[in-house]
Structures are given as structure tokens and as C-alpha cells.
Scaffold this active site. Structure first.
Site, mmCIF file in Angstrom:
data_model
loop_
_atom_site.group_PDB
_atom_site.id
_atom_site.type_symbol
_atom_site.label_atom_id
_atom_site.label_comp_id
_atom_site.label_asym_id
_atom_site.label_seq_id
_atom_site.Cartn_x
_atom_site.Cartn_y
_atom_site.Cartn_z
ATOM 1 N N ALA A 66 0.152 -8.680 3.904
ATOM 2 C CA ALA A 66 -0.553 -9.958 3.771
ATOM 3 C C ALA A 66 -1.311 -9.902 2.449
ATOM 4 C CB ALA A 66 -1.523 -10.124 4.930
ATOM 5 N N GLY A 112 1.752 -6.596 6.804
ATOM 6 C CA GLY A 112 2.429 -7.820 7.227
ATOM 7 C C GLY A 112 3.905 -7.844 6.845
ATOM 8 N N GLU A 115 5.522 -5.956 9.536
ATOM 9 C CA GLU A 115 5.407 -6.812 10.728
ATOM 10 C C GLU A 115 6.441 -7.945 10.680
ATOM 11 O OE1 GLU A 115 1.092 -7.180 10.111
ATOM 12 O OE2 GLU A 115 0.878 -6.663 12.222
ATOM 13 N N GLU A 135 -3.109 -0.694 7.323
ATOM 14 C CA GLU A 135 -4.333 -1.504 7.476
ATOM 15 C C GLU A 135 -5.600 -0.688 7.693
ATOM 16 O OE1 GLU A 135 -1.397 -2.279 8.746
ATOM 17 O OE2 GLU A 135 -1.021 -4.442 8.551
HETATM 18 N N1 COA Z 1 -2.068 -8.282 -1.396
HETATM 19 C C1 COA Z 1 -2.361 -8.793 -2.614
HETATM 20 N N2 COA Z 1 -1.883 -8.294 -3.755
HETATM 21 C C2 COA Z 1 -1.032 -7.251 -3.659
HETATM 22 C C3 COA Z 1 -0.681 -6.668 -2.434
HETATM 23 C C4 COA Z 1 -1.243 -7.241 -1.259
HETATM 24 N N3 COA Z 1 -0.933 -6.779 -0.044
HETATM 25 N N4 COA Z 1 0.163 -5.632 -2.661
HETATM 26 C C5 COA Z 1 0.322 -5.580 -3.992
HETATM 27 N N5 COA Z 1 -0.398 -6.540 -4.597
HETATM 28 C C6 COA Z 1 -0.485 -6.839 -6.030
HETATM 29 C C7 COA Z 1 -1.369 -5.836 -6.758
HETATM 30 O O1 COA Z 1 -2.727 -6.153 -6.597
HETATM 31 C C8 COA Z 1 -0.864 -5.990 -8.166
HETATM 32 O O2 COA Z 1 -1.399 -7.168 -8.697
HETATM 33 P P1 COA Z 1 -2.007 -7.197 -10.211
HETATM 34 O O3 COA Z 1 -0.817 -6.874 -11.074
HETATM 35 O O4 COA Z 1 -2.516 -8.591 -10.360
HETATM 36 O O5 COA Z 1 -3.032 -6.118 -10.246
HETATM 37 C C9 COA Z 1 0.627 -6.236 -7.986
HETATM 38 O O6 COA Z 1 0.788 -6.691 -6.648
HETATM 39 C C10 COA Z 1 1.461 -4.975 -8.154
HETATM 40 O O7 COA Z 1 0.982 -3.977 -7.269
HETATM 41 P P2 COA Z 1 0.452 -2.535 -7.746
HETATM 42 O O8 COA Z 1 -0.530 -2.042 -6.741
HETATM 43 O O9 COA Z 1 0.032 -2.566 -9.164
HETATM 44 O O10 COA Z 1 1.811 -1.683 -7.642
HETATM 45 P P3 COA Z 1 1.944 -0.107 -7.400
HETATM 46 O O11 COA Z 1 3.362 0.218 -7.660
HETATM 47 O O12 COA Z 1 0.908 0.625 -8.166
HETATM 48 O O13 COA Z 1 1.634 0.095 -5.840
HETATM 49 C C11 COA Z 1 1.770 -0.421 -3.493
HETATM 50 C C12 COA Z 1 2.480 -0.442 -4.871
HETATM 51 C C13 COA Z 1 2.661 -1.201 -2.517
HETATM 52 C C14 COA Z 1 1.620 1.018 -3.008
HETATM 53 C C15 COA Z 1 0.381 -1.092 -3.624
HETATM 54 O O14 COA Z 1 0.542 -2.354 -4.242
HETATM 55 C C16 COA Z 1 -0.335 -1.309 -2.323
HETATM 56 O O15 COA Z 1 -0.853 -0.368 -1.735
HETATM 57 N N6 COA Z 1 -0.415 -2.570 -1.846
HETATM 58 C C17 COA Z 1 -1.173 -2.942 -0.682
HETATM 59 C C18 COA Z 1 -0.437 -2.526 0.579
HETATM 60 C C19 COA Z 1 -1.263 -2.863 1.798
HETATM 61 O O16 COA Z 1 -2.320 -2.338 2.037
HETATM 62 N N7 COA Z 1 -0.734 -3.788 2.604
HETATM 63 C C20 COA Z 1 -1.345 -4.188 3.823
HETATM 64 C C21 COA Z 1 -2.164 -5.400 3.621
HETATM 65 S S1 COA Z 1 -2.922 -5.904 5.146
#
Ligand code: COA
Length: 260
Positions: A66, A112, A115, A135
Site C-alpha cells: 500500500a 498490500g 495481499e 508491516e
Molecule cells: N509506498 C510508497 N512508496 C513506495 C513504496 C510504498 N509501499 N514502496 C516503494 N516506494 C517508493 C519509494 O519511496 C521510492 O520513491 P522515491 O523514488 O520517490 O524515493 C520508489 O518507490 C523506489 O523505491 P526504493 O525504496 O528507492 O527502491 P529500493 O530498490 O531501494 O527498495 C523495496 C525496494 C521494495 C525494498 C523498498 O521500496 C521498500 O521496502 N518498500 C516498502 C515495502 C513495504 O513496507 N510495503 C508494505 C507497505 S504497508
């Protein structure tokens, strides 16, 4: 119909839905969920759609969760509304869809995103895909059905470990524990998902819908799944598809189902 956050294309009666926010790793914001609700709901009544395949744009992510920026300052009531609305309007609609819905997990499926994949009827993953429900690292728990669907799919002990650690697992491990049905190379993912859904689309659409409802009943609280099976089984006897399937078998020809 054009969408801002989705790519939607009907090819040979398969509706390909691609979550298209690659720059945010296809994170599900409110607008994307609203569009998903619209397209998935409409597809249920669209005779030109025989099945749905959901995937994410780009090579990196299916859906990375999400959109965290949208709920960063939510209070308890807003959190409840977020989870409830998402579950009812999107995740339950997918799970209860009468046509087959396949998730083609092309990369990260987190929170999400996993999910969403778990609400689909069948999951295929690219070998590079990683899955998890992280989460608790944000001070939350899954809110789009993750605690329930993961437990049903892989069992309580493994679900506990995945959710309490928030760790990601690789596609091969997801296959080993039954979270995904198949793993393949990225290039083969959509072709393999198409092949599978096409096979299902040759079967009686009426019976496929009945089977989905009966299988879903196995994990519905307060519902006797065996009774649902009896009732759906009985419904099949009133269908044109049943008459066609049996006549085709007896005449040694291929059945031409109309889903009625
Ligand atoms: N919500 C909002 N933005 C998100 C996102 C999320 N769930 N997941 C990734 N993004 C965004 C990042 O903030 C980043 O945006 P920016 O370029 O404006 O900073 C962009 O997507 C790229 O992600 P980034 O984190 O730079 O890539 P990465 O390769 O370093 O890491 C992940 C990849 C998937 C490990 C990391 O993005 C992450 O942990 N995301 C969140 C996962 C999460 O907790 N999901 C559950 C949400 S309830």
C-alpha cells in the site's frame, strides 16, 4: 475506458491488468485501488472477458505494498476505514470473482502487493520475485486480508514466522511452501499465466464459477463449505453448460460452453 494507474488490455478474452506506477514500485494508492475496483467489478459482467491476469509494470515490482505516504498520519478510525474499504471493494471482489483471476508476480510483492496476489485464485511467480508482509517493521500489521489469507495458504506456523519477522522470501521458497503455484523465468511469466488461464477458459465457465465459490467457502468463517459444495453442485445440473458438457462427452466431441 482509460485509467491513470492501470494498463488494461483485453487479448483473446483475457483481461490483462497491469498496475502502472513503476516509479513507486506500483504501490497501491487510493486512486489505484479505486481503478482496480472499477475494472475488476466491470469485468465480472463483461461477456468479452473470460479471465483476468494481474501483474505489475516494469521488471522490479509486482506491487511494493500500500502507498505508505497516504496513511502516514492516519488515526485508528482512518486506519479501520482504509482496511475495510480496501478489503470490501478490491480484495474480496477479486477473491469472489466468478472468472479465474491469476496473479503474475513479476518482482517484489510486499504488504498490500502480496495481499493482492493472495486474493487472486492462482499465483505464478518469476524466479526473481520476492514476497513478504513487512508491516510490523512499520508498526502495523497486514490490513488487506494478509493475516487470514497467508494463514490459509501456508498454515499458521509459517504465517506467524513470515508476519512476525516481516522477512521476505524468494520465489522458490514461496513455491516450496505453497504460496505460489509455479515459478518460471521472467520472460515466461505472462505466457505461462496465459496458457494456464486459457486452459481454464476452455472448461465450463458456469462450473468454474461454482467451483470458485465452493473452494472459497472452505475458508469463510461461519460457513459450512460442504453445504456450499452441495448447493453449487446442484446448481450445475440446471446449467446449459452441464447439458453441453455431457452431450459433448457422449458424442465424443469438444464441448462448446457458453457459461450459462
Ligand atoms: N509506498 C510508497 N512508496 C513506495 C513504496 C510504498 N509501499 N514502496 C516503494 N516506494 C517508493 C519509494 O519511496 C521510492 O520513491 P522515491 O523514488 O520517490 O524515493 C520508489 O518507490 C523506489 O523505491 P526504493 O525504496 O528507492 O527502491 P529500493 O530498490 O531501494 O527498495 C523495496 C525496494 C521494495 C525494498 C523498498 O521500496 C521498500 O521496502 N518498500 C516498502 C515495502 C513495504 O513496507 N510495503 C508494505 C507497505 S504497508
Amino acid at each position: 475506458m482509460t485509467y491513470s494507474n492501470l494498463l488494461v488490455e483485453n487479448r483473446e478474452r483475457i483481461l490483462f491488468i497491469t498496475i502502472n506506477r513503476e516509479y513507486k514500485l506500483n504501490a497501491l494508492n487510493k486512486a489505484t485501488l479505486a481503478e482496480l475496483h472499477e475494472v475488476v467489478t466491470a469485468s465480472a459482467h463483461d461477456e468479452h472477458v473470460g479471465g483476468l491476469i494481474i501483474s505489475g509494470a516494469g521488471e522490479k515490482a509486482f506491487v511494493a505494498g500500500a502507498d505508505i505516504t497516504e496513511f502516514a498520519d492516519f488515526n485508528a478510525d482512518e486506519g479501520r476505514e482504509l482496511a475495510r474499504e480496501g478489503q470490501i471493494k478490491v480484495f474480496d471482489v477479486i477473491q469472489n470473482h466468478s472468472k479465474p483471476v491469476i496473479a503474475a508476480i513479476n518482482g517484489f510483492a510486499l504488504g498490500g502487493g502480496l495481499e493482492l496476489a493472495m486474493a487472486c485464485h492462482i499465483r505464478l511467480a518469476a524466479s526473481v520475485a520476492k514476497m513478504g508482509l513487512p508491516e510490523v517493521s512499520l508498526g502495523l500489521i497486514p490490513g488487506y486480508g494478509g493475516t487470514q489469507r497467508l494463514t490459509h495458504l501456508i498454515g499458521k506456523g509459517r504465517a506467524m514466522e513470515m508476519i512476525l519477522t516481516g522477512d521476505m522470501i524468494q520465489a522458490e521458497e514461496a513455491y516450496r511452501i505453497g504460496l505460489v503455484n509455479h515459478v518460471c523465468d521472467s520472460a515466461d511469466l505472462l505466457p505461462k499465466a496465459s496458457e494456464l488461464i486459457k486452459k481454464i477458459m476452455t472448461r465450463s465457465p458456469f462450473a468454474v464459477g461454482c467451483a470458485i465459490r465452493a473452494i472459497n467457502a472452505a475458508t469463510e468463517a461461519g460457513v459450512n463449505g460442504y453445504e456450499t459444495e452441495v448447493s453449487e453442485f446442484s446448481n450445475c445440473f440446471g446449467s446449459e453448460d452441464f447439458r453441453e458438457g455431457v452431450s459433448a462427452f457422449l458424442a465424443k466431441r469438444k464441448a462448446e460452453f457458453r457459461g450459462q
